[in-house]
Design a protein around this motif. Structure first.
Motif, PDB file in Angstrom:
ATOM      1  N   GLN A   1       0.827  -1.188   0.000  1.00  0.00           N
ATOM      2  CA  GLN A   1       0.000   0.000   0.000  1.00  0.00           C
ATOM      3  C   GLN A   1       0.872   1.252   0.000  1.00  0.00           C
ATOM      4  N   VAL A   2       0.361   2.281  -0.599  1.00  0.00           N
ATOM      5  CA  VAL A   2       1.010   3.597  -0.626  1.00  0.00           C
ATOM      6  C   VAL A   2       0.019   4.604  -0.075  1.00  0.00           C
ATOM      7  N   GLN A   3       0.462   5.396   0.855  1.00  0.00           N
ATOM      8  CA  GLN A   3      -0.360   6.473   1.376  1.00  0.00           C
ATOM      9  C   GLN A   3       0.193   7.804   0.867  1.00  0.00           C
ATOM     10  N   LEU A   4      -0.701   8.645   0.379  1.00  0.00           N
ATOM     11  CA  LEU A   4      -0.315   9.948  -0.172  1.00  0.00           C
ATOM     12  C   LEU A   4      -1.048  11.042   0.584  1.00  0.00           C
ATOM     13  N   VAL A   5      -0.312  12.063   0.991  1.00  0.00           N
ATOM     14  CA  VAL A   5      -0.912  13.178   1.713  1.00  0.00           C
ATOM     15  C   VAL A   5      -0.481  14.480   1.047  1.00  0.00           C
ATOM     16  N   GLU A   6      -1.468  15.224   0.544  1.00  0.00           N
ATOM     17  CA  GLU A   6      -1.190  16.503  -0.081  1.00  0.00           C
ATOM     18  C   GLU A   6      -1.253  17.631   0.953  1.00  0.00           C
ATOM     19  N   SER A   7      -0.501  18.673   0.676  1.00  0.00           N
ATOM     20  CA  SER A   7      -0.547  19.870   1.511  1.00  0.00           C
ATOM     21  C   SER A   7      -0.118  21.059   0.665  1.00  0.00           C
ATOM     22  N   GLY A   8      -0.338  22.251   1.196  1.00  0.00           N
ATOM     23  CA  GLY A   8       0.123  23.452   0.520  1.00  0.00           C
ATOM     24  C   GLY A   8      -0.953  24.261  -0.178  1.00  0.00           C
ATOM     25  N   GLY A   9      -2.171  23.746  -0.186  1.00  0.00           N
ATOM     26  CA  GLY A   9      -3.244  24.500  -0.819  1.00  0.00           C
ATOM     27  C   GLY A   9      -3.605  25.738  -0.015  1.00  0.00           C
ATOM     28  N   GLY A  10      -4.452  26.564  -0.606  1.00  0.00           N
ATOM     29  CA  GLY A  10      -4.881  27.762   0.095  1.00  0.00           C
ATOM     30  C   GLY A  10      -5.531  28.744  -0.849  1.00  0.00           C
ATOM     31  N   GLY A  15      -2.468  35.690 -10.348  1.00  0.00           N
ATOM     32  CA  GLY A  15      -1.084  36.081 -10.579  1.00  0.00           C
ATOM     33  C   GLY A  15      -0.128  35.566  -9.531  1.00  0.00           C
ATOM     34  N   GLY A  16      -0.664  35.034  -8.456  1.00  0.00           N
ATOM     35  CA  GLY A  16       0.166  34.544  -7.365  1.00  0.00           C
ATOM     36  C   GLY A  16       0.664  33.130  -7.593  1.00  0.00           C
ATOM     37  N   SER A  17       1.353  32.598  -6.576  1.00  0.00           N
ATOM     38  CA  SER A  17       1.969  31.283  -6.662  1.00  0.00           C
ATOM     39  C   SER A  17       1.656  30.451  -5.418  1.00  0.00           C
ATOM     40  N   LEU A  18       1.694  29.152  -5.602  1.00  0.00           N
ATOM     41  CA  LEU A  18       1.576  28.196  -4.503  1.00  0.00           C
ATOM     42  C   LEU A  18       2.442  26.999  -4.837  1.00  0.00           C
ATOM     43  N   ARG A  19       2.909  26.320  -3.804  1.00  0.00           N
ATOM     44  CA  ARG A  19       3.602  25.056  -4.006  1.00  0.00           C
ATOM     45  C   ARG A  19       2.887  23.966  -3.231  1.00  0.00           C
ATOM     46  N   LEU A  20       2.412  22.976  -3.960  1.00  0.00           N
ATOM     47  CA  LEU A  20       1.764  21.825  -3.345  1.00  0.00           C
ATOM     48  C   LEU A  20       2.794  20.728  -3.105  1.00  0.00           C
ATOM     49  N   SER A  21       2.593  19.990  -2.038  1.00  0.00           N
ATOM     50  CA  SER A  21       3.464  18.863  -1.717  1.00  0.00           C
ATOM     51  C   SER A  21       2.634  17.589  -1.630  1.00  0.00           C
ATOM     52  N   CYS A  22       3.242  16.501  -2.010  1.00  0.00           N
ATOM     53  CA  CYS A  22       2.607  15.186  -1.909  1.00  0.00           C
ATOM     54  C   CYS A  22       3.598  14.250  -1.232  1.00  0.00           C
ATOM     55  N   LEU A  23       3.329  13.955   0.028  1.00  0.00           N
ATOM     56  CA  LEU A  23       4.219  13.098   0.816  1.00  0.00           C
ATOM     57  C   LEU A  23       3.729  11.665   0.732  1.00  0.00           C
ATOM     58  N   ALA A  24       4.632  10.780   0.340  1.00  0.00           N
ATOM     59  CA  ALA A  24       4.288   9.368   0.215  1.00  0.00           C
ATOM     60  C   ALA A  24       4.847   8.564   1.372  1.00  0.00           C
ATOM     61  N   SER A  25       4.091   7.599   1.826  1.00  0.00           N
ATOM     62  CA  SER A  25       4.553   6.673   2.848  1.00  0.00           C
ATOM     63  C   SER A  25       4.060   5.277   2.503  1.00  0.00           C
ATOM     64  N   ILE A 106      -2.205  10.087 -18.386  1.00  0.00           N
ATOM     65  CA  ILE A 106      -3.131  11.193 -18.131  1.00  0.00           C
ATOM     66  C   ILE A 106      -4.499  10.675 -17.712  1.00  0.00           C
ATOM     67  N   LEU A 107      -4.653   9.365 -17.618  1.00  0.00           N
ATOM     68  CA  LEU A 107      -5.938   8.743 -17.314  1.00  0.00           C
ATOM     69  C   LEU A 107      -6.030   8.435 -15.830  1.00  0.00           C
ATOM     70  N   GLU A 108      -7.038   8.989 -15.165  1.00  0.00           N
ATOM     71  CA  GLU A 108      -7.108   8.838 -13.713  1.00  0.00           C
ATOM     72  C   GLU A 108      -7.322   7.400 -13.297  1.00  0.00           C
ATOM     73  N   TRP A 109      -8.029   6.597 -14.124  1.00  0.00           N
ATOM     74  CA  TRP A 109      -8.300   5.222 -13.711  1.00  0.00           C
ATOM     75  C   TRP A 109      -7.060   4.336 -13.750  1.00  0.00           C
ATOM     76  N   GLU A 110      -5.984   4.851 -14.296  1.00  0.00           N
ATOM     77  CA  GLU A 110      -4.743   4.084 -14.316  1.00  0.00           C
ATOM     78  C   GLU A 110      -3.885   4.346 -13.072  1.00  0.00           C
ATOM     79  N   TYR A 111      -4.376   5.170 -12.176  1.00  0.00           N
ATOM     80  CA  TYR A 111      -3.668   5.444 -10.934  1.00  0.00           C
ATOM     81  C   TYR A 111      -4.361   4.706  -9.796  1.00  0.00           C
ATOM     82  N   LYS A 112      -3.577   3.991  -9.034  1.00  0.00           N
ATOM     83  CA  LYS A 112      -4.143   3.112  -8.006  1.00  0.00           C
ATOM     84  C   LYS A 112      -4.266   3.806  -6.650  1.00  0.00           C
ATOM     85  N   PHE A 113      -3.313   4.642  -6.313  1.00  0.00           N
ATOM     86  CA  PHE A 113      -3.282   5.254  -4.984  1.00  0.00           C
ATOM     87  C   PHE A 113      -3.516   6.761  -5.111  1.00  0.00           C
TER      88      PHE A 113
END
Length: 124
Positions: A1-10, A15-25, A106-113
């Motif tokens: 199993q792979v766990q993914l946790v996103e952060s950085g939204g807001g 015109g501004g910027s953001l950096r999203l992170s995806c931490l895998a465990s 680019i197909l979402e159904w091909e991603y498992k986690f």
């Protein structure tokens, strides 16, 4: 199993910027392709960017090409999505996903986690 946790939204102004992170465990994702997708209210989830650890190949949707950059830090088991020159059409919940392949899709159904998503709101 792979766990993914996103952060950085807001909330950010156009015109501004953001950096999203995806931490895998869990199981390592260093041999897997990782993708960022987004889903705006009332719309289907769409591919944004993909990344391959081995070689660092990337692929972007036309709508974000030149504005977004996907990258990975193997030591931190984290994939980033740097977003610049944001506009209101980028408002969505952003998800990272990992698939059982080293090829970008680019197909979402091909991603498992999948992660739980992080909200990005761009005000005009």
């Amino acid at each position: 199993q792979v766990q993914l946790v996103e952060s950085g939204g807001g909330l950010v102004q156009a015109g501004g910027s953001l950096r999203l992170s995806c931490l895998a465990s869990g199981r390592t994702i260093s041999s897997r392709a990782v993708g960022w997708f987004r889903q705006a209210p009332g719309k289907e989830r769409q591919f944004v960017a993909g990344f391959i650890w081995n070689g660092g190949s990337t692929y972007y949707a036309d709508s974000v090409k030149g504005r977004f950059t996907i990258s990975g830090d193997n030591a931190k088991n984290t994939v980033y999505l740097q977003m610049t020159n944001l506009n209101p059409e980028d408002t969505a919940v952003y998800f990272c996903a990992s698939r059982e392949s080293s090829l970008i899709s680019i197909l979402e159904w091909e991603y498992k986690f999948w992660g739980q998503g992080t909200q990005v709101t761009v005000s005009s």
